[in-house]
Scaffold this motif. Structure first.
Motif, PDB file in Angstrom:
ATOM      1  N   PRO A 136       0.816  -1.219   0.000  1.00  0.00           N
ATOM      2  CA  PRO A 136       0.000   0.000   0.000  1.00  0.00           C
ATOM      3  C   PRO A 136       0.852   1.272   0.000  1.00  0.00           C
ATOM      4  CG  PRO A 136      -0.880  -1.585   1.568  1.00  0.00           C
ATOM      5  CD  PRO A 136       0.431  -2.139   1.095  1.00  0.00           C
ATOM      6  N   LEU A 137       0.379   2.266  -0.728  1.00  0.00           N
ATOM      7  CA  LEU A 137       1.102   3.531  -0.848  1.00  0.00           C
ATOM      8  C   LEU A 137       1.419   4.158   0.506  1.00  0.00           C
ATOM      9  CD1 LEU A 137      -0.791   5.048  -3.895  1.00  0.00           C
ATOM     10  CD2 LEU A 137       1.704   4.815  -3.749  1.00  0.00           C
ATOM     11  N   GLU A 138       0.549   3.950   1.470  1.00  0.00           N
ATOM     12  CA  GLU A 138       0.750   4.522   2.801  1.00  0.00           C
ATOM     13  C   GLU A 138       2.103   4.143   3.387  1.00  0.00           C
ATOM     14  OE1 GLU A 138      -1.298   4.219   7.260  1.00  0.00           O
ATOM     15  OE2 GLU A 138      -2.176   3.155   5.544  1.00  0.00           O
ATOM     16  N   ARG A 139       2.527   2.908   3.125  1.00  0.00           N
ATOM     17  CA  ARG A 139       3.830   2.454   3.622  1.00  0.00           C
ATOM     18  C   ARG A 139       4.871   2.366   2.517  1.00  0.00           C
ATOM     19  NH1 ARG A 139      -0.154   0.243   6.426  1.00  0.00           N
ATOM     20  NH2 ARG A 139      -0.521  -1.467   4.981  1.00  0.00           N
ATOM     21  N   ARG A 140       4.413   2.222   1.272  1.00  0.00           N
ATOM     22  CA  ARG A 140       5.339   2.142   0.143  1.00  0.00           C
ATOM     23  C   ARG A 140       6.114   3.435  -0.061  1.00  0.00           C
ATOM     24  NH1 ARG A 140       2.576   2.196  -5.504  1.00  0.00           N
ATOM     25  NH2 ARG A 140       1.201   0.750  -4.388  1.00  0.00           N
ATOM     26  N   THR A 141       5.404   4.573  -0.059  1.00  0.00           N
ATOM     27  CA  THR A 141       6.033   5.856  -0.398  1.00  0.00           C
ATOM     28  C   THR A 141       7.165   6.236   0.551  1.00  0.00           C
ATOM     29  OG1 THR A 141       3.990   6.622  -1.442  1.00  0.00           O
ATOM     30  CG2 THR A 141       5.603   8.303  -0.805  1.00  0.00           C
ATOM     31  N   PRO A 142       6.964   6.196   1.881  1.00  0.00           N
ATOM     32  CA  PRO A 142       8.086   6.542   2.765  1.00  0.00           C
ATOM     33  C   PRO A 142       9.230   5.529   2.704  1.00  0.00           C
ATOM     34  CG  PRO A 142       6.178   5.838   4.047  1.00  0.00           C
ATOM     35  CD  PRO A 142       5.713   6.011   2.644  1.00  0.00           C
ATOM     36  N   LEU A 143       8.903   4.257   2.480  1.00  0.00           N
ATOM     37  CA  LEU A 143       9.966   3.258   2.375  1.00  0.00           C
ATOM     38  C   LEU A 143      10.807   3.488   1.132  1.00  0.00           C
ATOM     39  CD1 LEU A 143      11.445   0.770   3.323  1.00  0.00           C
ATOM     40  CD2 LEU A 143       9.636  -0.638   2.288  1.00  0.00           C
ATOM     41  N   LEU A 144      10.162   3.783   0.008  1.00  0.00           N
ATOM     42  CA  LEU A 144      10.913   4.075  -1.216  1.00  0.00           C
ATOM     43  C   LEU A 144      11.816   5.287  -1.023  1.00  0.00           C
ATOM     44  CD1 LEU A 144       8.260   3.463  -4.029  1.00  0.00           C
ATOM     45  CD2 LEU A 144      10.390   2.200  -3.669  1.00  0.00           C
ATOM     46  N   ALA A 145      11.324   6.302  -0.333  1.00  0.00           N
ATOM     47  CA  ALA A 145      12.145   7.494  -0.084  1.00  0.00           C
ATOM     48  C   ALA A 145      13.384   7.125   0.722  1.00  0.00           C
ATOM     49  CB  ALA A 145      11.318   8.550   0.652  1.00  0.00           C
ATOM     50  N   LEU A 147      14.871   4.152   0.872  1.00  0.00           N
ATOM     51  CA  LEU A 147      15.763   3.325   0.059  1.00  0.00           C
ATOM     52  C   LEU A 147      16.488   4.152  -0.996  1.00  0.00           C
ATOM     53  CD1 LEU A 147      13.552   0.116  -0.417  1.00  0.00           C
ATOM     54  CD2 LEU A 147      15.230   0.633   1.366  1.00  0.00           C
ATOM     55  N   LYS A 148      15.802   5.106  -1.572  1.00  0.00           N
ATOM     56  CA  LYS A 148      16.458   5.999  -2.536  1.00  0.00           C
ATOM     57  C   LYS A 148      17.566   6.791  -1.858  1.00  0.00           C
ATOM     58  CE  LYS A 148      12.466   6.897  -5.569  1.00  0.00           C
ATOM     59  NZ  LYS A 148      11.512   7.952  -6.021  1.00  0.00           N
ATOM     60  N   GLN A 149      17.274   7.318  -0.689  1.00  0.00           N
ATOM     61  CA  GLN A 149      18.255   8.114   0.038  1.00  0.00           C
ATOM     62  C   GLN A 149      19.510   7.299   0.348  1.00  0.00           C
ATOM     63  OE1 GLN A 149      16.907   9.510   3.855  1.00  0.00           O
ATOM     64  NE2 GLN A 149      18.330  11.222   3.871  1.00  0.00           N
ATOM     65  N   ALA A 150      19.335   6.006   0.567  1.00  0.00           N
ATOM     66  CA  ALA A 150      20.460   5.127   0.872  1.00  0.00           C
ATOM     67  C   ALA A 150      21.158   4.607  -0.383  1.00  0.00           C
ATOM     68  CB  ALA A 150      19.979   3.950   1.705  1.00  0.00           C
ATOM     69  N   ASN A 151      20.679   5.004  -1.567  1.00  0.00           N
ATOM     70  CA  ASN A 151      21.255   4.570  -2.842  1.00  0.00           C
ATOM     71  C   ASN A 151      21.140   3.054  -3.048  1.00  0.00           C
ATOM     72  OD1 ASN A 151      22.097   7.185  -3.736  1.00  0.00           O
ATOM     73  ND2 ASN A 151      23.827   7.057  -2.317  1.00  0.00           N
TER      74      ASN A 151
END
Length: 217
Positions: A136-145, A147-151
């Motif tokens: 779900p986007l509710e948990r997907r969006t912050p997790l993706l952010a 993971l992106k920040q960690a490269n």
């Protein structure tokens, strides 16, 4: 490696399937490490502390990290991400642990960072609508952010019983079809990933076309 599809722990056949799994996989060369990634058929669609504890008893931790050749690998319990209502404290524990792992000074020097989980975060687009096969986007969006920040270089998942591919910025979301019970056009098979210093290459092979050897430059 993802374990074969099995029934949830609240069904009578569960213990027999665990025993069969242990018997079958004991035949693998001990030089080949076996990494188990738990999914909804291991701890249920609504995991609880009890179902997770039963998984831990048979297969080890439901989330953990490990290093291979300068590559940092993270395994997550995606069933908690899909529906944490049965064990919200476990999701918070996993989240806090993940943040600490990705902030460790050594991780910044990793050649690549890979994440493994059962449910894909998304199938094709990082902002695609919620559905059964994604998080779900509710948990997907912050997790993706995070993971992106960690490269993070790539995320590997299953669950879909077909192949799928998407990107979130430079990060690949790679969903691999099953060894058994395909639900789409992709035949039963497996994915071979070649990890190089600055890139990765991956390809899905049907069980009939798996190569006898893989050349690594």
């Amino acid at each position: 490696m993802r374990r074969p599809h099995q029934c949830p722990p609240d069904q009578a056949r569960y213990e027999a399937q665990v025993s069969q799994y242990q018997q079958d996989f004991s035949k693998i060369d001990p030089e080949i490490p076996l990494v188990c990634v738990c999914g909804n058929h291991d701890i249920g669609n609504r995991p609880t502390a009890a179902s997770i504890a039963r998984y831990n008893e048979h297969f080890g931790d439901d989330y953990f990290s490990f290093w291979v050749g300068g590559v940092f690998n993270v395994v997550l319990n995606s069933s908690l991400l899909k529906d944490p209502s049965g064990a919200p404290e476990r999701l918070q524990q996993q989240q806090s642990w993940l943040e600490q792992q990705l902030q460790h000074p050594r991780v910044k020097d990793a050649k690549h960072i890979f994440v493994f989980l059962h449910h894909p975060l998304f199938l094709e687009r990082e902002d695609e609508p919620d559905q059964y096969f994604n998080i779900p986007l509710e948990r997907r969006t912050p997790l993706l952010a995070l993971l992106k920040q960690a490269n993070v270089r790539a995320i590997f998942a299953g669950h879909y019983h077909r192949n799928a591919y998407g990107r979130a910025g430079e990060m690949e979301m790679i969903t691999t079809g099953p060894v058994g019970r395909p639900l789409g056009k992709d035949p039963s098979g497996l994915r071979i990933v070649r990890v190089q210093e600055t890139q990765i290459q991956h390809a899905y092979h049907s069980l009939e076309t798996v190569p006898d050897a893989v050349a690594i430059p």
